[in-house]
Design an enzyme around this catalytic site. Structure first.
Site, short mmCIF file in Angstrom:
data_model
loop_
_atom_site.label_atom_id
_atom_site.label_comp_id
_atom_site.label_asym_id
_atom_site.label_seq_id
_atom_site.Cartn_x
_atom_site.Cartn_y
_atom_site.Cartn_z
N SER A 102 -24.13 102.20 2.10
CA SER A 102 -24.48 101.67 3.42
C SER A 102 -25.26 100.37 3.29
O SER A 102 -25.04 99.41 4.04
CB SER A 102 -25.29 102.73 4.17
OG SER A 102 -25.59 102.30 5.47
N HIS A 145 -40.02 100.06 6.83
CA HIS A 145 -39.30 100.41 5.59
C HIS A 145 -40.27 100.35 4.40
O HIS A 145 -39.83 100.47 3.25
CB HIS A 145 -38.15 99.43 5.33
CG HIS A 145 -36.99 99.57 6.28
ND1 HIS A 145 -36.54 100.78 6.74
CD2 HIS A 145 -36.17 98.63 6.84
CE1 HIS A 145 -35.50 100.58 7.54
NE2 HIS A 145 -35.27 99.29 7.62
N MET A 161 -22.87 100.10 12.93
CA MET A 161 -22.46 101.51 13.02
C MET A 161 -21.13 101.60 12.28
O MET A 161 -20.06 101.45 12.87
CB MET A 161 -22.31 101.93 14.48
CG MET A 161 -23.60 101.95 15.25
SD MET A 161 -24.67 103.30 14.71
CE MET A 161 -26.16 102.92 15.64
N LYS A 171 -31.31 101.90 5.72
CA LYS A 171 -29.98 102.53 5.86
C LYS A 171 -29.98 104.05 5.70
O LYS A 171 -28.94 104.66 5.45
CB LYS A 171 -28.94 101.92 4.90
CG LYS A 171 -28.89 100.42 4.86
CD LYS A 171 -28.98 99.77 6.21
CE LYS A 171 -27.76 99.99 7.08
NZ LYS A 171 -28.02 99.44 8.45
N THR A 198 -26.70 111.27 20.86
CA THR A 198 -26.97 110.64 19.56
C THR A 198 -25.88 110.93 18.53
O THR A 198 -26.09 110.78 17.33
CB THR A 198 -28.36 111.06 19.01
OG1 THR A 198 -28.40 112.49 18.93
CG2 THR A 198 -29.48 110.56 19.90
P1 A3P Z 1 -23.21 103.86 7.37
O1 A3P Z 1 -23.34 102.44 6.90
O2 A3P Z 1 -22.98 104.80 6.23
O3 A3P Z 1 -22.22 104.04 8.46
P2 A3P Z 1 -30.35 102.63 9.54
O4 A3P Z 1 -30.42 102.89 10.98
O5 A3P Z 1 -31.45 103.24 8.74
O6 A3P Z 1 -30.14 101.18 9.25
O7 A3P Z 1 -29.05 103.40 8.99
C1 A3P Z 1 -27.76 102.98 9.34
C2 A3P Z 1 -26.78 104.02 8.88
O8 A3P Z 1 -26.90 105.17 9.75
C3 A3P Z 1 -25.34 103.55 8.99
O9 A3P Z 1 -24.64 104.28 7.99
C4 A3P Z 1 -24.99 104.04 10.40
O10 A3P Z 1 -23.62 104.12 10.65
C5 A3P Z 1 -25.64 105.41 10.38
N1 A3P Z 1 -25.87 105.96 11.72
C6 A3P Z 1 -26.51 105.40 12.75
N2 A3P Z 1 -26.49 106.21 13.83
C7 A3P Z 1 -25.83 107.32 13.45
C8 A3P Z 1 -25.46 108.53 14.13
N3 A3P Z 1 -25.78 108.74 15.38
N4 A3P Z 1 -24.78 109.46 13.42
C9 A3P Z 1 -24.45 109.26 12.12
N5 A3P Z 1 -24.77 108.13 11.44
C10 A3P Z 1 -25.45 107.18 12.11
#
Ligand code: A3P
Length: 314
Positions: A157, A127, A275, A66, A246
């Site tokens: 998250s 991870h 997301m 996350k 992105t």
């Molecule tokens: P939140 O739960 O705070 O929204 P991972 O990819 O490591 O699993 O992380 C997921 C987290 O990154 C989630 O956070 C997700 O919403 C956020 N995330 C993914 N893409 C993103 C982007 N383009 N901009 C900002 N946050 C992003």
């Protein structure tokens, strides 16, 4: 049917057979692997995972869960494809970036299965804490990008992710989850050790150490840093395009990146979308002042030996 089973063990293995047949995902229990709690299926296949030897051209994106993995993966893929949006929609995030250690009950393919069918150069996700990363990555001097996110937002998250991901252990009540996170009793272990151990090794092992908060604050600068680390060169217009593609909103609406491609039985976005918010500082909506103070005091103790410039607001 279960009543026909004589022992609990018999019942559990019977239940597993039924669930596998029905394709139902489990809330997989965690087992400690060298002191790090990992899903039981990962531990069972550990010798195969740690023996994996990458090609020197392979790249690793390493994160604590996350911390911004998916975001970084999309940036890297777009850089590799000179900002070609359609090329990066060729397959889902999971299929484009093999997840090194992931293992499921058969017949769901593992990360190693995916890697077997993909030719280098590959962009691999993990991870794993640094001490569990297969040594071939270091011996072959693979490029490694590490992304870290401030502890409080990372925790929030992860809590919501554990609610929606039926393969993760139940998070339980919020106040108990904070304690579990602080003690490292969540999947992939201690956030504190994870971010510290990569940090300490970053120079020696040529790891590009990024922060979620920097990506949020100045995405253009961070995309450029990633580009330089990958020995790539794209035009300013392509950088702008990558930043735009992105953005949180665009990735949330991208079916190849927003994890809606995972069956609902595993990822239930109606509980919490993958997301979710994509913000810095969402922790203020979750921690009470008392929880925040208790967390900060413990944080100061656990992070006393390093000075990693995390920020919890921007
Ligand atoms: P939140 O739960 O705070 O929204 P991972 O990819 O490591 O699993 O992380 C997921 C987290 O990154 C989630 O956070 C997700 O919403 C956020 N995330 C993914 N893409 C993103 C982007 N383009 N901009 C900002 N946050 C992003």
């Amino acid at each position: 049917i279960g009543s026909k089973c004589k022992t609990e063990e018999e019942f559990l293995s019977y239940k597993e057979v039924i669930n596998r047949a029905a394709g139902i995902a489990w809330r997989f229990p965690l087992i400690e692997m060298q002191g790090v709690p990992l899903r039981n299926y990962i531990v069972q296949k550990w010798s195969n995972i740690s023996a994996f030897c990458p090609d020197p051209s392979d790249m690793l994106i390493a994160t604590y869960p996350k911390a911004g993995t998916t975001w970084t993966q999309e940036i890297v893929d777009l850089l590799l494809h000179n900002g070609d949006e359609e090329a990066c929609k060729r397959a889902s995030t999971s299929d484009r970036f093999p997840f090194l250690e992931i293992q499921y009950p058969p017949p769901i393919p593992s990360g190693l299965d995916l890697l077997k069918n993909m030719k280098p150069p590959r962009v691999i996700k993990t991870h794993l804490p640094i001490q569990l990363v297969p040594k071939g990555f270091w011996e072959n001097k693979c490029k490694v990008i590490y992304v870290a996110r401030n502890a409080k937002d990372n925790l929030v998250s992860y809590y919501h992710f554990d609610r929606m991901n039926q393969a993760q252990p139940q998070p339980g009540p919020w106040e108990e989850y904070i304690q579990k996170f602080m003690r490292g009793k969540v999947a992939w272990g201690s956030w504190y050790d994870h971010v510290k151990d990569y940090w300490k090794e970053r120079e020696k092992r040529n790891i590009l150490y990024l922060f979620f908060e920097d990506l949020k604050k100045d995405p253009r600068r961070e995309v450029e840093r990633i580009m330089r680390y990958m020995d790539l060169s794209v035009t300013d217009d392509v950088i702008d395009k990558i930043v735009q593609l992105t953005s949180f909103k665009n990735m949330r609406d991208n079916p190849m990146a927003n994890y809606t491609f995972i069956p609902k039985i595993m990822f239930d976005h109606s509980i919490s979308p993958f997301m979710r918010r994509g913000e810095v500082g969402d922790w203020t909506n979750h921690f009470t002042p008392a929880q925040s103070q208790m967390f900060d005091e413990d944080y100061a103790r656990q992070m006393a030996d390093v000075d990693i410039p995390f920020c919890t607001s921007i």
